[in-house]
Design a protein around this motif. Structure first.
Motif, PDB file in Angstrom:
ATOM      1  N   ILE A   1      36.326  46.660  32.806  1.00  0.00           N
ATOM      2  CA  ILE A   1      36.626  46.645  31.493  1.00  0.00           C
ATOM      3  C   ILE A   1      37.883  47.655  31.122  1.00  0.00           C
ATOM      4  CG2 ILE A   1      35.734  47.833  29.259  1.00  0.00           C
ATOM      5  CD1 ILE A   1      32.883  47.157  30.512  1.00  0.00           C
ATOM      6  N   ASP A   2      37.861  48.681  32.019  1.00  0.00           N
ATOM      7  CA  ASP A   2      39.228  49.471  31.938  1.00  0.00           C
ATOM      8  C   ASP A   2      40.498  48.920  32.197  1.00  0.00           C
ATOM      9  OD1 ASP A   2      37.345  51.699  31.218  1.00  0.00           O
ATOM     10  OD2 ASP A   2      37.450  52.578  33.318  1.00  0.00           O
ATOM     11  N   ALA A   3      40.456  48.011  33.295  1.00  0.00           N
ATOM     12  CA  ALA A   3      41.457  47.194  33.506  1.00  0.00           C
ATOM     13  C   ALA A   3      41.911  46.186  32.401  1.00  0.00           C
ATOM     14  CB  ALA A   3      41.178  46.420  34.917  1.00  0.00           C
ATOM     15  N   ALA A   4      41.001  45.537  31.793  1.00  0.00           N
ATOM     16  CA  ALA A   4      41.016  44.620  30.521  1.00  0.00           C
ATOM     17  C   ALA A   4      41.606  45.406  29.341  1.00  0.00           C
ATOM     18  CB  ALA A   4      39.743  44.021  30.213  1.00  0.00           C
ATOM     19  N   ILE A   5      41.248  46.557  29.166  1.00  0.00           N
ATOM     20  CA  ILE A   5      42.064  47.316  28.400  1.00  0.00           C
ATOM     21  C   ILE A   5      43.333  47.705  28.546  1.00  0.00           C
ATOM     22  CG2 ILE A   5      42.100  49.532  26.964  1.00  0.00           C
ATOM     23  CD1 ILE A   5      38.896  49.617  27.200  1.00  0.00           C
ATOM     24  N   LYS A   6      43.723  48.018  29.807  1.00  0.00           N
ATOM     25  CA  LYS A   6      44.983  48.363  30.081  1.00  0.00           C
ATOM     26  C   LYS A   6      46.119  46.901  30.254  1.00  0.00           C
ATOM     27  CE  LYS A   6      47.591  49.772  34.541  1.00  0.00           C
ATOM     28  NZ  LYS A   6      47.344  50.030  35.963  1.00  0.00           N
ATOM     29  N   VAL A   7      45.402  45.893  30.604  1.00  0.00           N
ATOM     30  CA  VAL A   7      46.241  44.634  30.555  1.00  0.00           C
ATOM     31  C   VAL A   7      46.706  44.211  29.134  1.00  0.00           C
ATOM     32  CG1 VAL A   7      46.142  42.109  30.909  1.00  0.00           C
ATOM     33  CG2 VAL A   7      45.359  43.671  32.698  1.00  0.00           C
ATOM     34  N   VAL A   8      45.598  44.407  28.330  1.00  0.00           N
ATOM     35  CA  VAL A   8      46.065  44.260  26.674  1.00  0.00           C
ATOM     36  C   VAL A   8      46.954  45.267  26.271  1.00  0.00           C
ATOM     37  CG1 VAL A   8      45.043  44.209  24.512  1.00  0.00           C
ATOM     38  CG2 VAL A   8      43.565  43.199  26.229  1.00  0.00           C
ATOM     39  N   GLY A   9      46.913  46.376  26.656  1.00  0.00           N
ATOM     40  CA  GLY A   9      47.840  47.441  26.099  1.00  0.00           C
ATOM     41  C   GLY A   9      49.464  47.034  26.767  1.00  0.00           C
ATOM     42  N   GLU A  10      49.249  46.750  28.076  1.00  0.00           N
ATOM     43  CA  GLU A  10      50.646  46.392  28.438  1.00  0.00           C
ATOM     44  C   GLU A  10      51.181  44.893  28.096  1.00  0.00           C
ATOM     45  OE1 GLU A  10      49.976  48.934  32.798  1.00  0.00           O
ATOM     46  OE2 GLU A  10      50.019  46.640  32.533  1.00  0.00           O
ATOM     47  N   ARG A  11      50.409  43.664  27.916  1.00  0.00           N
ATOM     48  CA  ARG A  11      51.046  42.534  27.777  1.00  0.00           C
ATOM     49  C   ARG A  11      50.512  41.888  26.561  1.00  0.00           C
ATOM     50  NH1 ARG A  11      49.462  40.143  33.765  1.00  0.00           N
ATOM     51  NH2 ARG A  11      49.503  42.029  35.025  1.00  0.00           N
ATOM     52  N   GLY A  12      49.541  42.547  25.803  1.00  0.00           N
ATOM     53  CA  GLY A  12      48.737  41.651  24.588  1.00  0.00           C
ATOM     54  C   GLY A  12      47.594  40.877  25.034  1.00  0.00           C
ATOM     55  N   ILE A  13      47.091  40.432  24.034  1.00  0.00           N
ATOM     56  CA  ILE A  13      45.924  39.567  24.228  1.00  0.00           C
ATOM     57  C   ILE A  13      46.432  38.364  24.991  1.00  0.00           C
ATOM     58  CG2 ILE A  13      44.216  37.960  23.008  1.00  0.00           C
ATOM     59  CD1 ILE A  13      43.445  40.822  22.921  1.00  0.00           C
ATOM     60  N   ALA A  14      47.589  37.815  24.636  1.00  0.00           N
ATOM     61  CA  ALA A  14      47.975  36.483  25.077  1.00  0.00           C
ATOM     62  C   ALA A  14      48.153  36.680  26.942  1.00  0.00           C
ATOM     63  CB  ALA A  14      49.328  36.077  24.813  1.00  0.00           C
ATOM     64  N   GLY A  15      48.535  37.956  27.129  1.00  0.00           N
ATOM     65  CA  GLY A  15      48.413  38.511  28.548  1.00  0.00           C
ATOM     66  C   GLY A  15      46.966  38.549  29.427  1.00  0.00           C
ATOM     67  N   LEU A  16      46.250  38.553  28.657  1.00  0.00           N
ATOM     68  CA  LEU A  16      44.846  38.871  29.307  1.00  0.00           C
ATOM     69  C   LEU A  16      44.133  37.418  30.043  1.00  0.00           C
ATOM     70  CD1 LEU A  16      42.333  40.949  29.562  1.00  0.00           C
ATOM     71  CD2 LEU A  16      41.321  39.649  27.323  1.00  0.00           C
ATOM     72  N   SER A  17      43.783  37.820  31.227  1.00  0.00           N
ATOM     73  CA  SER A  17      43.266  36.794  31.946  1.00  0.00           C
ATOM     74  C   SER A  17      42.462  37.208  33.135  1.00  0.00           C
ATOM     75  CB  SER A  17      44.246  35.631  32.820  1.00  0.00           C
ATOM     76  OG  SER A  17      44.979  36.428  33.763  1.00  0.00           O
ATOM     77  N   HIS A  18      41.425  36.354  33.563  1.00  0.00           N
ATOM     78  CA  HIS A  18      40.665  37.305  34.804  1.00  0.00           C
ATOM     79  C   HIS A  18      41.481  37.610  35.892  1.00  0.00           C
ATOM     80  CE1 HIS A  18      37.115  34.785  32.615  1.00  0.00           C
ATOM     81  NE2 HIS A  18      36.532  35.926  32.955  1.00  0.00           N
ATOM     82  N   ARG A  19      42.663  36.806  36.321  1.00  0.00           N
ATOM     83  CA  ARG A  19      43.325  36.872  37.376  1.00  0.00           C
ATOM     84  C   ARG A  19      44.062  38.243  37.177  1.00  0.00           C
ATOM     85  NH1 ARG A  19      44.359  33.841  41.432  1.00  0.00           N
ATOM     86  NH2 ARG A  19      43.532  32.032  40.409  1.00  0.00           N
ATOM     87  N   ALA A  20      44.714  38.528  35.881  1.00  0.00           N
ATOM     88  CA  ALA A  20      45.301  39.642  35.727  1.00  0.00           C
ATOM     89  C   ALA A  20      44.568  40.901  35.649  1.00  0.00           C
ATOM     90  CB  ALA A  20      46.040  39.650  34.369  1.00  0.00           C
ATOM     91  N   VAL A  21      43.332  40.825  35.190  1.00  0.00           N
ATOM     92  CA  VAL A  21      42.347  41.871  35.217  1.00  0.00           C
ATOM     93  C   VAL A  21      41.858  42.257  36.546  1.00  0.00           C
ATOM     94  CG1 VAL A  21      39.836  42.380  34.452  1.00  0.00           C
ATOM     95  CG2 VAL A  21      41.611  41.469  32.835  1.00  0.00           C
ATOM     96  N   ALA A  22      41.730  41.215  37.375  1.00  0.00           N
ATOM     97  CA  ALA A  22      41.070  41.409  38.696  1.00  0.00           C
ATOM     98  C   ALA A  22      42.035  42.278  39.554  1.00  0.00           C
ATOM     99  CB  ALA A  22      40.840  40.207  39.425  1.00  0.00           C
ATOM    100  N   ALA A  23      43.419  41.819  39.335  1.00  0.00           N
ATOM    101  CA  ALA A  23      44.603  42.380  39.971  1.00  0.00           C
ATOM    102  C   ALA A  23      44.760  44.153  39.461  1.00  0.00           C
ATOM    103  CB  ALA A  23      45.797  41.696  39.853  1.00  0.00           C
TER     104      ALA A  23
END
Length: 215
Positions: free
Chosen positions: A14-36
């Motif tokens: 969950i924390d990673a998902a929030i980080k990804v959205v903060g850095e890339r926006g909703i369009a950048g959210l993916s399971h792969r990006a969050v896993a990384a």
């Protein structure tokens, strides 16, 4: 090799998902990006969150928790002898003067509800809770709903446009919207004062907003 016990993995995702959205926006959210970002196997993200909507719901719910907690502290510190419009104007000014990246992230998640139907109830829950908190303090749910709508809409407007924020203009505008309710809040009836004071003294006009939350 046995699987490593990792009780915090779901929270890290969950924390990673929030980080990804903060850095890339909703369009950048993916399971792969969050896993990384969480440093977990890809299968872990889909195990805990089968769809991206599931992940967005969890991320927005966590974001809302912080917003509501901030707003609750402000509500507890309201001075019921001071015009409500003055205190709301100061709240908006303080919020815009804080961490801009935080408010941008919160609204990024919040506005995801426009395209993700599963997220809409979570966005609504946050607003409803803010109204309930302020309504109980003031003894007036209608006024509370108007204040929350004004606060939420004005923050979003300034985040999107970056326009200068003028405390006096906002105070006068809100007082006009609230009418008599914009006067001394003690008219709503007595209530105990506790927690952080919403009255931090005069707030000066600010330039481009930087934000901090709420609620």
């Amino acid at each position: 090799m046995p699987r490593r016990y990792d009780p915090d993995r779901r929270q890290r995702i969950i924390d990673a998902a929030i980080k990804v959205v903060g850095e890339r926006g909703i369009a950048g959210l993916s399971h792969r990006a969050v896993a990384a970002a969480a440093d977990v196997p890809l299968g872990s993200t889909t195990y805990h969150f089968a769809t991206l909507d599931d992940l967005l719901v969890a991320a927005l719910r966590q974001s809302n928790t912080g917003c509501v907690a901030d707003f609750a502290r402000w509500v507890e510190g309201l001075d019921l002898t001071v015009p409500l419009a003055d205190q709301v104007a100061r709240l908006i000014a303080d919020t815009l003067a804080g961490d801009r990246s935080r408010v941008e992230l919160e609204y990024e998640l919040y506005l995801a509800a426009l395209r993700h139907e599963a997220v809409r109830p979570i966005a609504a829950e946050c607003l409803d809770e803010m109204v309930a908190l302020l309504g109980r303090r003031l003894g007036d749910t209608a006024t509370a709903r108007a204040v929350v709508a004004f606060y939420d809409g004005l923050l979003l407007q300034h985040v999107l446009t970056g326009q200068p924020f003028h405390v006096a203009t906002v105070r006068e505008g809100l007082a006009g919207v609230l009418g008599a309710a914009g006067g001394p809040a003690e008219a709503a009836g007595p209530a105990p004062r506790s927690g952080r004071s919403g009255d931090r003294g005069p707030t000066h006009e600010t330039g481009s907003p930087r934000r901090a939350g709420s609620g």
